[in-house]
Each structure stands twice: as C-alpha cells, then as structure tokens.
Design a protein around this motif. Structure first.
Motif, mmCIF file in Angstrom:
data_model
loop_
_atom_site.group_PDB
_atom_site.id
_atom_site.type_symbol
_atom_site.label_atom_id
_atom_site.label_comp_id
_atom_site.label_asym_id
_atom_site.label_seq_id
_atom_site.Cartn_x
_atom_site.Cartn_y
_atom_site.Cartn_z
ATOM 1 N N LEU A 160 0.788 -1.220 0.000
ATOM 2 C CA LEU A 160 0.000 0.000 0.000
ATOM 3 C C LEU A 160 0.823 1.274 0.000
ATOM 4 O O LEU A 160 0.275 2.368 -0.164
ATOM 5 N N SER A 161 2.126 1.149 0.182
ATOM 6 C CA SER A 161 3.001 2.324 0.145
ATOM 7 C C SER A 161 4.295 1.948 -0.566
ATOM 8 O O SER A 161 4.663 0.765 -0.632
ATOM 9 N N PRO A 162 5.013 2.921 -1.109
ATOM 10 C CA PRO A 162 6.276 2.617 -1.790
ATOM 11 C C PRO A 162 7.277 1.874 -0.913
ATOM 12 O O PRO A 162 8.026 1.022 -1.398
ATOM 13 N N THR A 231 -2.310 2.010 -8.639
ATOM 14 C CA THR A 231 -1.325 3.072 -8.854
ATOM 15 C C THR A 231 -1.542 3.806 -10.182
ATOM 16 O O THR A 231 -1.277 4.998 -10.283
ATOM 17 N N GLY A 232 -1.990 3.093 -11.213
ATOM 18 C CA GLY A 232 -2.182 3.715 -12.522
ATOM 19 C C GLY A 232 -0.937 4.434 -12.994
ATOM 20 O O GLY A 232 -1.008 5.494 -13.627
ATOM 21 N N HIS A 233 0.230 3.864 -12.710
ATOM 22 C CA HIS A 233 1.486 4.568 -12.946
ATOM 23 C C HIS A 233 1.847 4.725 -14.422
ATOM 24 O O HIS A 233 2.553 5.652 -14.798
ATOM 25 N N ASP A 296 -1.586 8.269 -0.976
ATOM 26 C CA ASP A 296 -0.555 9.321 -1.092
ATOM 27 C C ASP A 296 0.110 9.184 -2.463
ATOM 28 O O ASP A 296 1.166 8.576 -2.595
ATOM 29 N N ARG A 297 -0.518 9.765 -3.471
ATOM 30 C CA ARG A 297 -0.027 9.612 -4.840
ATOM 31 C C ARG A 297 1.363 10.227 -5.029
ATOM 32 O O ARG A 297 2.205 9.702 -5.744
ATOM 33 N N ALA A 298 1.611 11.348 -4.369
ATOM 34 C CA ALA A 298 2.910 12.018 -4.509
ATOM 35 C C ALA A 298 4.053 11.114 -4.068
ATOM 36 O O ALA A 298 5.147 11.152 -4.645
#
Length: 331
Positions: A160-162, A231-233, A296-298
C-alpha cells in the motif's frame, strides 16, 4: 470456316488451364493475426472487427487466420515474427517494441499522462506520427495506436506504500525502463514473458508485478496475486501492427483499406477495453481479489519521476519528454 473452328477448338482446349490460372490470380492473401488472449478478450475481438471491415470493402481479397491464446508465442516472439514476415498482424504494447525502437519508451514513462484522453491525443498527433515512421524503418507498420489501460501493482500481499515495495522480487516486461522504474522503489526486477508469470507468481519466484486490469483477469492472475494497488502509474499504450514485408507487397487499394480498418479497429478496441476493464474488475473481485486505492499519490510519483531524468538523454532530452506529455511534438 476451318480457321474459325480451329480457333474455337484451341480456346476450348485452353479453358481447363485458364480457369485454375484465374483462380490462382484471385487467391486470397493470407493474414495470420496473433493474439495473446482468448476469443472473448478485446485483443482478439479487435481482429474479428478488422476482418469484417476489410471483407466488406474487399470481399475475398484476404483470408484472416486469427490465432488466440498466445499460441504463436509471447509479445516478443510475435513482434519478431512480424519483422520476419511469418506473422502478418498483431497488437503490441509500445514498451515491447522498444527493443527495435527505443523511442517507444517515451510513452511508457511513469506518471507521464494524467488520463487516457491525454495519452490518445498524443498518440494521434505529431508525436505518434514520428513514432510510426521509426517503427516502419524497423519493419513494423503501425497504422493505428491503442490504449490497453492503466498498469497497476499486483502482489501476493497488500503493498500500500512505496516502502512496502522495497526488497520485493517483481516481474517486469522485457524493457530497461520498466526494470529501472521498480529499481527506483528498491525492488528487484525480474524480466519474464507474460506467459510465464502465473507459474512464477504461484511458486514464489516473484512476489509482484504490474499489469492492466483486463489482462490481470484474462490471465486469471487473481488466483496467485489477489491484491491490486491502483497506482495507474503507466497508461499502457500500444499499436495495431503489420509486418513491413507483408505491407510492402500490397497494392495501394489494399493498404488503404487495411489502414482504414486498423484505425476503426483501434477505436473499437479502446471502447471494448474500457468496458472489459469494468467487467474484469468485477470478475476478479468475485474471485477474491482486493483492490486498494492509493492514498498518497505524490509518494509514488517521486521515485518514479527519477526515471524521466535517467532516460532523458536517450529519449531526446527533457524538452522532448515534455513535448510528448503536452502533445506539442513538431511545434
């Protein structure tokens, strides 16, 4: 009278040979179209649509043989077949084509496009035209571009987080850009063809991967990686592609009809894909998959944007990257 009779008999005698010759002259040109997925997926349905469009315009001119379920190999093998001419048509992600045209990676940069509309505008404008010329030089004709949908992170456990990605073994497509993307998060990228991912994930050879929702369901990966972080990165751009060798052998009328059919087919594909993504998400959820929104997309964007700087030198500089993002190529 005798002369007329002899001429008539000569024409009559030649007829059994003339008829087969006429049939040979009008024999349908074969088109083997390779698809990675099944008959019910947009990757295959698009070729049925293109086939029907072509047959309306040029009945009997071509004989389409649509081969689904990756029976002719994974993306890389199919692209090689396209270049050799043993396969005449297929779809391909642009990232898969970076082996021959590194500039395709411009459209694969993480978080480059805010949404699908911006990606499509860039592909259909001068940026896509420039790319089409470079592909043609490598024996790959791309008359139309498509959107496979956004890529998301799939894992055996929630990531869920980087920070949670660090140290994970992650399957990547055979592209240096994708490998570096996940290295920027501290993961260990392992390049594998899509056809090998299910086994690799089920045995623990890899812990995670990224993919579109449609392909996630199409390959039943929810059975081995039930957690999806949205993420849709990367908006996975692709192309309808034909063999350059095949294309050069066609007359102008055939090329024009195939061009038109591919353009219409690409629009049809994008519509099918958008609908299929919703259906696929529902099917995966009903089979136990969990979808997690990014809070937290940033935090996800920061490491990924380092890839822009790293690849700028080989992709024409930051100005070129920004031109693709803003669709200002050639202006």
């Amino acid at each position: 009278m005798r002369t007329d009779r002899r001429a008539f008999l000569a024409r009559l005698a030649a007829m059994p040979f003339a008829i087969p010759a006429l049939k040979r002259a009008h024999a349908a040109t074969p088109i083997v179209a390779a698809s990675l997925l099944g008959d019910d997926k947009p990757e295959t349905l698009v070729w049925t649509h293109i086939k029907e469009t072509v047959e309306r315009e040029l009945p009997g001119r071509f004989a389409f043989n649509i081969v689904p379920n990756a029976a002719l190999g994974g993306e890389k093998e199919v692209a090689e077949g396209i270049r050799l001419g043993s396969i005449q048509a297929s779809l391909s992600t642009l990232s898969n084509l970076s082996t021959w045209v590194p500039e395709t990676q411009l459209f694969d940069l993480p978080f480059l496009f805010r949404d699908a509309a911006r990606l499509q505008a860039s592909l259909e404008g001068a940026c896509g035209g420039d790319l089409g010329e470079k592909l043609a030089e490598q024996g790959i004709v791309a008359p139309a571009f498509i959107n496979y949908g956004a890529r998301h992170l799939l894992a055996r456990e929630p990531l869920l987080s980087p920070d949670q990605v660090k140290g994970k073994r992650i399957r990547v497509i055979q592209s240096p850009l994708h490998a570096q993307l996940w290295e920027s998060f501290g993961a260990h990228p392992i390049a594998l063809p899509i056809t090998e991912t299910y086994n690799a994930l089920s045995t623990g050879h890899v812990d995670a991967m990224d993919l579109t929702i449609s392909a996630y369901a199409g390959f039943r990966l929810y059975e081995v990686v039930p957690h999806v972080t949205l993420t849709g990165h990367i908006h996975a751009a692709g192309a309808v592609i034909f063999s350059g060798r095949f294309w050069k052998g066609l007359d102008e009328e055939s090329r024009s009809v195939l061009q038109k059919a591919a353009t219409e087919g690409a629009r049809h594909f994008n519509t099918l894909m958008a609908a299929d993504e919703k259906t696929s998400m529902k099917a995966a959820s009903e089979s136990g998959a969990s979808f997690h929104e990014v809070t937290d997309r940033a935090a996800w964007e920061a490491p990924a944007r380092k890839v822009w700087e790293s690849f700028a030198g080989r992709l024409g500089g930051m100005a070129r990257i920004e031109a693709v993002q803003k669709n200002t190529c050639g202006s």
